[in-house]
Design an enzyme around this catalytic site. Structure first.
Site, PDB file in Angstrom:
ATOM      1  N   HIS A 179       0.905  -1.152   0.000  1.00 57.41           N
ATOM      2  CA  HIS A 179       0.000   0.000   0.000  1.00 57.41           C
ATOM      3  C   HIS A 179       0.945   1.204   0.000  1.00 57.41           C
ATOM      4  CE1 HIS A 179      -3.421   2.443   1.772  1.00 57.41           C
ATOM      5  NE2 HIS A 179      -2.379   3.164   2.128  1.00 57.41           N
ATOM      6  N   ASP A 305     -10.180  -4.431  -3.620  1.00 57.61           N
ATOM      7  CA  ASP A 305      -9.995  -3.673  -2.369  1.00 57.61           C
ATOM      8  C   ASP A 305     -11.334  -3.564  -1.620  1.00 57.61           C
ATOM      9  OD1 ASP A 305      -8.907  -2.282  -0.258  1.00 57.61           O
ATOM     10  OD2 ASP A 305      -8.508  -0.443  -1.376  1.00 57.61           O
TER      11      ASP A 305
HETATM   12 ZN   LIG Z   1      -4.482  -0.256   0.672  1.00 60.14          ZN
END
Ligand SMILES: [Zn+2]
Length: 429
Positions: A179, A305
Site C-alpha cells: 500500500h 480492495d
Molecule cells: Zn491499501
C-alpha cells in the site's frame, strides 16, 4: 464432495471465441471437458448456454475478522465473494489482532478453515501490529500459511525498513505487497488533491503521496531481488514508474480496482463518503492512464480492495468517515457493462484480469479451466440486466458508490472445489 456434470456452458477458448461444452467434476477437480459427456450416475447442472469462467481471484479483500466483525466476518465476506463469482480471495492483515506472529496466523487459519465459503489466502503483516517498527518473523509466518507480506492500510515509511523486508521476502520466495503512501505527503487529505478538493474545500492527497513510494520501492526490489507488488495503483505517474521498471526487468506487478477504472474525481457528487477510498478517485487523466496501463500489461490484474464499513461510519461525511468501499458483489457486472460492452476491452481480457493474471503473478494454481485443476467455476449470465441494490448484498458492508447503476453480466452460480457455494434461485445439485 459430489461428482457432477455441468452441461451446455459456453467456454472461452484461448482465442477468445466461445465453444459449447460440458464439464465433468470428480472429487472436486475438473475431470473432463467435452461435448455430450456420458453420465456415469452424476448429478447434472444445466448452464443453459451461459458462460463458464474459472472462478474469479481477488488478491485484495478486507474480511475484517478478527476484531472488526461489525463491518464484516469471514462468513459474510466469503459469501459475498461467492455471490460475486470469486472462489479465491486474499485477506488483508489490518485486523485485530494483526496476523503478525505464528500464533495469530495459526488462529486465523483455523477460523478460515471453519467459516470460509471460498478459498481464503491470508496475508501476514510486514511489521508487528502494522506499526512500522519491528519486522515480523517472515519465515515462521510462511510456515503457518502466510500468502505474502503487506502492511496494507498504511505504507512502509522508511526505505531501510522496506529494503530489509524485501530481502527477507526474497530469501523465502514470497512477495512484498505494498500500500504505497508516504505519510509526510498525505496532508490530512480525504480526496484527491485536484479539482474536487479545490471546489469543496475538503483536503486533498497529492498523487506523489503514492508515486514516490513506488519509485523508491522498485529500486529497492531490484536491489533485493524481490517480487514487489503494488496495491490499488491510482495515478498516471505510478503507471509510468511501473512501466519503466518492468522495461528494466524489475520483478514488479500491479493491481487496479474497478472503482479507479470506472470513476474519477468528477464523479463525486458532493460530501458523500461512499466516494471516499484510499487511494482516492483521481483525475480523468489518471483514470485514462490506468485503463491504458491495464491494456498494455503494465498493470497485471484487477483486485477489488473490498473494504466494508458500517452505515453509521459512512454517514459521517467525507472528512470523518473511514476510507473504503465494498466491491466483491459488483466487480464483474460493473466491468463487463462499462468496459466490455463499451468496447474498451474484450470479454477474455476482462476474465483473464480476474482469473489467470492474478494467479500467474503469484504462481497460484488457480484461475484456469483445465483438467486436474480445482473445479472453481462461475456461471455468468451476460444478458441478465439488473440494478445494483446494496440492500441485497450478502456483505455486511453496503458502502458502494455504484448503487442504482444498471449492469449486465451477473454471476448466477459459483462452484468452489466442485460444490455450488452460491446459486441464484435454484439448486439442482
Ligand atoms: Zn491499501
Amino acid at each position: 464432495m459430489s461428482d457432477m456434470i455441468i452441461r451446455n456452458g459456453e467456454l472461452l477458448t484461448s482465442e477468445g471465441t466461445l465453444e459449447r461444452k460440458d464439464i465433468r467434476i470428480k472429487d472436486g477437480l475438473i475431470a473432463e471437458i467435452g461435448s455430450e459427456l456420458l453420465n456415469h450416475g452424476e448429478k447434472e447442472w444445466d448452464a443453459n448456454g451461459q458462460i463458464l469462467s474459472p472462478g474469479f481471484v481477488d488478491l485484495h479483500v478486507h474480511l475484517r475478522e478478527p476484531g472488526g466483525e461489525k463491518k464484516e466476518t469471514i462468513e459474510t465476506g466469503t459469501l459475498a465473494a461467492a455471490k460475486g463469482g470469486f472462489t479465491t480471495i486474499a485477506a488483508m492483515p489490518n485486523t485485530r489482532p494483526v496476523p503478525d506472529s505464528p500464533e495469530s496466523m495459526k488462529q486465523l487459519m483455523e477460523r478460515i478453515q471453519e467459516k470460509a465459503h471460498v478459498r481464503v489466502l491470508p496475508y501476514a503483516a510486514i511489521t508487528e501490529r502494522q506499526l512500522g517498527r519491528d519486522l515480523t518473523d517472515f519465515e515462521a509466518l510462511k510456515r503457518e500459511g502466510a500468502f505474502a507480506f503487506t502492511d496494507d492500510g498504511v505504507g512502509v515509511q522508511t526505505a531501510g525498513q522496506m529494503f530489509e523486508a524485501m530481502k527477507k521476502a526474497a530469501e523465502i520466495g514470497k512477495a512484498v505487497v505494498a500500500h504505497c503512501e508516504d505519510n509526510s505527503l498525505i496532508y490530512g487529505g480525504a480526496v484527491h488533491d485536484g479539482e474536487f478538493s479545490r471546489q469543496s474545500g475538503i483536503p486533498g492527497i497529492p498523487s506523489i503521496c503514492e508515486s514516490v513510494h513506488i519509485a523508491r520501492d522498485v529500486l529497492l526490489a531490484e536491489a533485493a531481488g524481490c517480487h514487489y507488488h503494488v496495491c490499488h495503483i491510482s495515478t498516471k505517474e505510478s503507471v509510468r514508474v511501473v512501466r519503466d521498471a518492468k522495461k528494466a526487468g524489475i520483478m514488479v506487478t500491479a493491481e487496479v480496482t474497478p472503482h479507479h477504472l470506472l470513476l474519477n474525481e468528477e464523479d463525486i457528487p458532493g460530501d458523500d463518503a461512499m466516494f471516499k477510498m484510499n487511494p482516492p478517485l483521481r483525475s480523468k487523466e489518471d483514470q485514462a492512464a490506468l485503463i491504458e496501463g491495464l491494456m498494455d500489461g503494465t498493470i497485471d490484474f484487477i483486485a477489488t480492495d473490498h473494504a466494508p464499513h458500517t452505515a453509521e461510519e459512512k454517514a459521517e461525511g467525507m472528512r470523518l468517515a473511514p476510507f473504503g468501499i465494498v466491491g466483491l458483489e459488483t466487480a464483474f457486472p460493473l466491468l463487463y457493462t462499462n468496459l466490455v460492452e463499451k468496447g474498451e476491452c474484450s470479454l477474455i481480457q476482462l476474465i483473464d484480469w480476474m482469473t489467470k493474471k492474478p494467479a500467474e503473478a503469484f504462481n497460484l494454481p488457480f484461475g484456469k479451466m483445465e483438467i486436474g485443476m480445482p473445479a472453481d467455476i462461475v456461471v455468468l449470465d451476460l444478458k441478465k440486466e439488473a440494478r445494483i441494490n446494496p440492500q441485497e448484498f450478502l456483505s455486511k458492508g453496503k458502502n458502494t458508490p455504484f448503487a442504482d447503476w444498471v449492469c449486465k453480466g451477473w454471476p448466477t452460480a459459483t462452484f468452489f472445489n466442485g460444490n455450488p457455494v452460491w446459486t441464484e434461485g435454484r439448486v439442482n445439485a
